[in-house]
Design an enzyme around this catalytic site. Structure first.
Site, PDB file in Angstrom:
ATOM      1  N   LYS A 131      19.229  36.583  35.360  1.00  0.00           N
ATOM      2  CA  LYS A 131      20.638  36.329  35.793  1.00  0.00           C
ATOM      3  C   LYS A 131      21.193  35.083  34.868  1.00  0.00           C
ATOM      4  CE  LYS A 131      20.370  38.087  40.296  1.00  0.00           C
ATOM      5  NZ  LYS A 131      19.044  38.700  40.056  1.00  0.00           N
TER       6      LYS A 131
HETATM    7  C1  LIG Z   1      18.681  40.133  40.066  1.00  0.00           C
HETATM    8  C2  LIG Z   1      17.198  40.611  39.650  1.00  0.00           C
HETATM    9  C3  LIG Z   1      16.974  41.756  39.488  1.00  0.00           C
HETATM   10  C4  LIG Z   1      17.956  42.993  39.903  1.00  0.00           C
HETATM   11  O1  LIG Z   1      18.878  43.049  39.007  1.00  0.00           O
HETATM   12  P1  LIG Z   1      20.244  43.700  39.556  1.00  0.00           P
HETATM   13  O2  LIG Z   1      21.351  43.634  38.346  1.00  0.00           O
HETATM   14  O3  LIG Z   1      20.643  43.301  40.714  1.00  0.00           O
HETATM   15  O4  LIG Z   1      20.140  45.424  39.701  1.00  0.00           O
HETATM   16  C5  LIG Z   1      15.699  42.200  39.138  1.00  0.00           C
HETATM   17  N1  LIG Z   1      14.963  41.166  38.860  1.00  0.00           N
HETATM   18  C6  LIG Z   1      15.067  39.710  38.898  1.00  0.00           C
HETATM   19  C7  LIG Z   1      14.021  38.618  38.673  1.00  0.00           C
HETATM   20  C8  LIG Z   1      16.539  39.528  39.389  1.00  0.00           C
HETATM   21  O5  LIG Z   1      16.597  38.130  39.513  1.00  0.00           O
END
Ligand SMILES: *Cc1c(COP(=O)(O)O)cnc(C)c1O
Length: 496
Positions: free
Chosen positions: A109
């Site tokens: 993120k």
């Molecule tokens: C948020 C997240 C995901 C999922 O991503 P999306 O865009 O919500 O599908 C996968 N792995 C980690 C470590 C995340 O923080």
């Protein structure tokens, strides 16, 4: 390029307005009104991450000037990232991990949340508004820290994060409570994640809060903002470029990407990359035991009426994947009334079925697999012992999905697995996967994992244990609105 709402295409706004608003007033999500962008692959192959980011982000957010986008990119993708490639590749046999976790909080993120604050403040500047932008965020753990880090000391912004007092991991709690920055605050709520989420949503329309909004505007760092989606398109291209430069593929050759999926944002960015010229054969959607998307992609029926399972890949523990709405809109020839109807059914009945032609279109571009907890742990162990790759549980879910796909289809194309978190962020479960014994303490687990593997601990995590705690405030749910109202008043006074 304008953006329109998935639930009413007559609602059209410029991209910077979509960044400010996040969600359309009708509850729909903003999507580009047409996608007639086509990137020159050869050219992208010769660019740095930052240069590629400018080119790609500017094409989608074209009412920002090139200069404005360049400033946002330069502010985001600098030495906050521990790799100067920003998103480096780790090659394995017949595939590669795209490491999205070299940012300040060691999770994927960061790639979007390091740039969103700059896109947002630039957007306010374009509107000639000099308000303080107050970000209110509810978090179940990961997003909160990435948002705190992204907004820390960004001029004209302030961020307050609400998290459930019980429910986030000790490492996540410590990451948040030790956050730096003069404009940040972290508050624990005596409730669960849904209570935090409800509080933040309610605050936006609460009269007590509204009364105090003088020189202050409330916004969110929510994952459906196009200011988070668009920057995620970039790394699909740069990973491809890197494989070309390393001589692993020819420029123009089709490859696959496997994406550990929760809210469907990351994988949707991959689909947008494909739509704009990236040679992608399949996007493989990987889920954990909360496999609502696997069922949906394989059957066309989205059914959230099932038990919620807390897993060792918690960022994918989701039963409503918000960004899927964008895909349904774009694959139904922009049928806004159909999308509005399906979302209503989801809300009221918990289930909807898409028309057969949409299901076929989805299956043309996507495959889907899921992985249970036991297979996830075994995959972590096998990846370390056989591929010399230390991976976290989210990445393991994706690797296992990729293996299932290859076995079932015999497809030997290059396959890029999106690696979304540092294994040290989930150290206790990774140690347990490798040794069979789970360490009691998460911080001890980091040391143990280092002893076992020799992989360096990311700096921000290695220094976390001894970092001074700045935030200890805990509130009752019933006091939430008053807390926010007081905060807005204080910000308004500072603003004068
Ligand atoms: C948020 C997240 C995901 C999922 O991503 P999306 O865009 O919500 O599908 C996968 N792995 C980690 C470590 C995340 O923080």
């Amino acid at each position: 390029m304008k953006y329109e709402s998935t639930r009413n295409k007559n609602t059209k706004v410029l991209s910077h307005q979509a960044v400010i608003r996040g969600l359309a007033d009708d509850g729909g999500l903003f999507v580009p009104e047409k996608i007639d962008i086509h990137f020159d692959l050869e050219k992208l192959c010769s660019l740095s991450y930052q240069e590629a980011a400018c080119e790609i982000i500017h094409a989608f957010l074209d009412d920002y000037s090139e200069e404005e986008i360049r400033k946002c990119v330069d502010n985001a993708y600098d030495d906050k990232f521990s790799s100067n490639e920003i998103v480096p590749l780790h090659l394995i046999e017949n595939g590669a991990f795209m490491e999205l976790w070299h940012g300040p909080t060691c999770a994927f993120k960061d790639v979007a949340l390091t740039i969103l604050p700059h896109l947002l403040t630039a957007a306010y500047k374009k509107e000639n508004r000099d308000d303080t932008v107050a970000i209110l965020t509810a978090t179940s753990g990961d997003t909160g820290k990435a948002a705190l880090s992204g907004f820390a000391d960004v001029p004209h912004t302030n961020i307050t994060v609400f998290y459930p007092e019980i429910g986030v991991s000790p490492i996540q709690k410590k990451q948040m409570n030790t956050s730096e920055g003069k404009n940040v605050e972290v508050i624990a709520v005596k409730g669960n994640f849904d209570d935090c989420q409800r509080l933040v949503k309610q605050a936006v329309h609460d009269p007590l809060v509204e009364k105090n909004l003088k020189g202050v505007t409330i916004s969110s760092a929510n994952s459906i903002n196009i200011g988070r989606l668009v920057p995620q398109i970039v790394y699909y291209y740069t990973a491809y470029a890197s494989l070309v430069r390393k001589g692993k593929i020819r420029c123009g050759e089709e490859i696959n990407y496997t994406v550990p999926t929760g809210n469907f944002g990351d994988i949707l960015a991959g689909w947008l990359a494909k739509e704009t010229g990236l040679p992608v054969h399949k996007l493989i959607c990987a889920s954990n035991t909360n496999n609502v998307l696997t069922d949906f992609i394989n059957t066309g029926i989205y059914d959230r009426r099932r038990t919620f399972h807390p897993t060792i890949s918690p960022s994918m523990d989701i039963l409503i994947s918000s960004n899927l709405e964008r895909l349904l809109y774009l694959l139904s020839a922009r049928n806004d009334s159909l999308v509005a109807e399906l979302m209503k059914e989801l809300n009221e009945k918990g289930v909807y079925t898409v028309p057969a032609e949409i299901k076929e279109k989805i299956q043309k571009d996507f495959s889907a697999y899921w992985t249970d907890e036991d297979a996830c742990r075994k995959t972590i162990k096998a990846a370390f012992e056989e591929d010399h790759a230390l991976i976290d549980p989210h990445t393991a879910v994706a690797l296992h999905a990729m293996r299932q796909y290859q076995k079932e289809t015999g497809d030997t194309r290059m396959n890029v697995v999106l690696s979304t978190a540092s294994p040290y962020k989930f150290a206790a479960n990774v140690v347990q996967s490798l040794t069979g014994t789970k360490p009691e303490d998460d911080f001890d687990a980091m040391d143990q994992l280092y002893q076992l593997t020799g992989e360096p601990i990311p700096y921000s995590l290695s220094t976390l244990k001894d970092k001074p705690v700045r935030f200890t405030r805990v509130i009752e749910i019933k006091d939430g609105i008053q807390t926010i109202a007081d905060k807005m008043k204080e910000l308004g006074n500072d603003h004068d």
